[in-house]
Scaffold this active site. Structure first.
Site, PDB file in Angstrom:
ATOM      1  N   HIS A 133      -4.903   2.347  -6.216  1.00  0.00           N
ATOM      2  CA  HIS A 133      -4.341   3.376  -5.317  1.00  0.00           C
ATOM      3  C   HIS A 133      -5.458   4.094  -4.538  1.00  0.00           C
ATOM      4  O   HIS A 133      -5.676   5.301  -4.727  1.00  0.00           O
ATOM      5  CB  HIS A 133      -3.488   4.386  -6.094  1.00  0.00           C
ATOM      6  CG  HIS A 133      -2.553   5.159  -5.206  1.00  0.00           C
ATOM      7  ND1 HIS A 133      -1.335   5.621  -5.620  1.00  0.00           N
ATOM      8  CD2 HIS A 133      -2.679   5.566  -3.908  1.00  0.00           C
ATOM      9  CE1 HIS A 133      -0.745   6.281  -4.631  1.00  0.00           C
ATOM     10  NE2 HIS A 133      -1.553   6.263  -3.572  1.00  0.00           N
ATOM     11  N   GLU A 189       1.717   4.382 -12.566  1.00  0.00           N
ATOM     12  CA  GLU A 189       0.303   4.715 -12.307  1.00  0.00           C
ATOM     13  C   GLU A 189      -0.104   5.917 -13.153  1.00  0.00           C
ATOM     14  O   GLU A 189       0.727   6.789 -13.387  1.00  0.00           O
ATOM     15  CB  GLU A 189       0.111   5.070 -10.835  1.00  0.00           C
ATOM     16  CG  GLU A 189       0.275   3.892  -9.921  1.00  0.00           C
ATOM     17  CD  GLU A 189      -0.011   4.268  -8.461  1.00  0.00           C
ATOM     18  OE1 GLU A 189      -0.597   5.336  -8.209  1.00  0.00           O
ATOM     19  OE2 GLU A 189       0.367   3.483  -7.577  1.00  0.00           O
ATOM     20  N   ARG A 248       4.314   2.318  -2.139  1.00  0.00           N
ATOM     21  CA  ARG A 248       4.606   2.844  -3.463  1.00  0.00           C
ATOM     22  C   ARG A 248       5.040   1.698  -4.366  1.00  0.00           C
ATOM     23  O   ARG A 248       5.819   0.835  -3.960  1.00  0.00           O
ATOM     24  CB  ARG A 248       5.722   3.893  -3.403  1.00  0.00           C
ATOM     25  CG  ARG A 248       5.294   5.271  -2.901  1.00  0.00           C
ATOM     26  CD  ARG A 248       4.330   5.960  -3.861  1.00  0.00           C
ATOM     27  NE  ARG A 248       3.957   7.295  -3.450  1.00  0.00           N
ATOM     28  CZ  ARG A 248       2.851   7.584  -2.742  1.00  0.00           C
ATOM     29  NH1 ARG A 248       2.029   6.628  -2.352  1.00  0.00           N
ATOM     30  NH2 ARG A 248       2.581   8.845  -2.415  1.00  0.00           N
ATOM     31  N   THR A 283       0.839  -1.202   0.000  1.00  0.00           N
ATOM     32  CA  THR A 283       0.000   0.000   0.000  1.00  0.00           C
ATOM     33  C   THR A 283       0.873   1.251   0.000  1.00  0.00           C
ATOM     34  O   THR A 283       0.361   2.351   0.205  1.00  0.00           O
ATOM     35  CB  THR A 283      -0.898   0.066   1.262  1.00  0.00           C
ATOM     36  OG1 THR A 283      -0.059  -0.101   2.412  1.00  0.00           O
ATOM     37  CG2 THR A 283      -1.983  -0.975   1.241  1.00  0.00           C
TER      38      THR A 283
HETATM   39  C1  8YV Z   1      -3.093   9.717  -1.548  1.00  0.00           C
HETATM   40  C2  8YV Z   1      -0.933   8.504  -1.014  1.00  0.00           C
HETATM   41  O1  8YV Z   1      -4.383   9.458  -1.909  1.00  0.00           O
HETATM   42  O2  8YV Z   1      -0.816  10.250   0.560  1.00  0.00           O
HETATM   43  C3  8YV Z   1      -0.219   9.480  -0.161  1.00  0.00           C
HETATM   44  O3  8YV Z   1       1.027   9.473  -0.219  1.00  0.00           O
HETATM   45  O4  8YV Z   1      -0.330   7.706  -1.616  1.00  0.00           O
HETATM   46  C4  8YV Z   1      -2.403   8.444  -1.222  1.00  0.00           C
HETATM   47  O5  8YV Z   1      -2.993   7.716  -0.236  1.00  0.00           O
HETATM   48  C5  8YV Z   1      -2.503  10.441  -2.662  1.00  0.00           C
HETATM   49  O6  8YV Z   1      -1.159  10.580  -2.531  1.00  0.00           O
HETATM   50  C6  8YV Z   1      -3.169  11.783  -2.885  1.00  0.00           C
HETATM   51  O7  8YV Z   1      -2.267  12.675  -3.436  1.00  0.00           O
END
Ligand code: 8YV
Length: 320
Positions: free
Chosen positions: A286, A268, A239, A237
């Site tokens: 995501h 992505e 990257r 969850t």
């Molecule tokens: C977000 C995420 O939805 O916050 C993060 O780093 O990966 C996600 O859960 C996304 O980045 C929104 O910009």
């Protein structure tokens, strides 16, 4: 005093957009598309601040071309791997993120991926939906039980600690790898492995919760996957960049791994199309932080950082 001007790169929850419109001279992205670098730069002209998501890439090249007026990049994300922090620091641009407020939501997705991958949930759902469910036998759709097994948390930060707590709800033994050991109150009996390679062989489930940095990119490679138990499950969850896709695809197709649960991908949106061909992967687009509560809280947190900055105070979540 004139309101600071701000570019908001994506459509945010209504309440958040209303707060922005009240306190800032804002330019919104009405059709919510992902800005190209050129578009990003064009729209940053004359702005004091930009409020981006992880979908906008502030590479060194982009940051070097930002107008001098831009003083802060206040991210709507906890991850900041889409921003070249060194380049921002060099240009005197402050960078903030939104930690804490998405830990619960992301940990929920880690558990969902674990259970979904272990119990073949999307495969089963596809079967029922397609009308292909014609039979039943004791060996039909047999998966892996996770209750009482061992989970390895890679990256025991905010999200990792909440995920560990949720895994404990399934009576799982928690082991973890982190740059440094947590204090015992936070560890709650979890076993610390200073060496990631050493952790992997102990775990039935490995859940990734560390940021993508120069050190961690590609860290889940063929060598590391070979160290994991046969029949293990990998959950990501964090990257996509943490994983070498060729190596994971090999582990999933060779029978080494039972399954994987992935919410984040290299490339992505979309991810590596080869995953779509496999039954033993549980795939999500995501959505770690995608709940109404969390997205509102992320917006408030990003705005608190901006308010502090423009109020002459140190933003609480400054990362550069
Ligand atoms: C977000 C995420 O939805 O916050 C993060 O780093 O990966 C996600 O859960 C996304 O980045 C929104 O910009």
């Amino acid at each position: 005093m004139a309101k600071p001007s701000i570019l908001v790169t994506r459509r945010l929850p209504e309440k958040v957009q209303a707060r922005i419109a009240r306190d800032y001279a804002a330019e919104f992205n009405d059709d919510d598309h992902i800005f190209t670098s050129d578009e990003l730069l064009r729209r940053c002209a004359g702005k004091d601040a930009v409020l981006p998501c992880h979908s906008e890439h502030f590479t060194a090249e982009v940051i070097d071309q930002l107008p001098d007026s831009v003083k802060i990049i206040a991210n709507f994300s906890v991850g900041v791997d889409h921003v070249d922090l060194e380049a921002a620091t060099r240009r005197g641009i402050v960078v903030t993120n939104t930690p804490d407020v998405l830990s619960d939501a992301t940990a929920e997705i880690a558990l969902l991926l674990t259970l979904g991958a272990a119990r073949r949930a999307s495969e089963g759902e596809r079967l029922v939906r397609s009308g292909g469910w014609k039979d039943w036998s004791p060996s039909f759709m047999v998966g892996t039980q996770v209750t009482g097994k061992t989970v390895g948390i890679v990256g025991m930060g905010r999200v990792g600690q909440v995920a560990a707590q949720r895994f404990r709800g399934f009576d799982m033994q928690v082991r973890y790898h982190n740059r440094s050991r947590l204090d015992p109150a936070k560890e709650q009996g979890a076993v610390y492995h200073p060496d990631l390679d050493d952790l992997l062989g102990h775990c039935d489930v490995v859940s990734l919760h560390c940021p993508a940095t120069a050190d961690s990119r590609g860290m889940v490679n063929a060598d590391r996957l070979a160290r994991m138990k046969d029949g293990a499950i990998l959950v990501n969850t964090a990257r996509g960049a943490l994983i070498d896709d060729d190596a994971l695809l090999e582990a999933l197709t060779s029978g080494k791994f039972a399954a994987a649960g992935l919410d984040v991908f290299n490339g992505e949106p979309g991810g590596d199309p080869r995953y779509r061909e496999l039954e033993n992967v549980f795939l999500l687009p995501h959505i770690g932080s995608a709940t109404v509560d969390t997205r509102n809280a992320m917006g408030d947190r990003a705005l608190d950082n901006l308010d502090s900055f423009f109020g002459g105070r140190e933003p609480g979540d400054r990362v550069a």
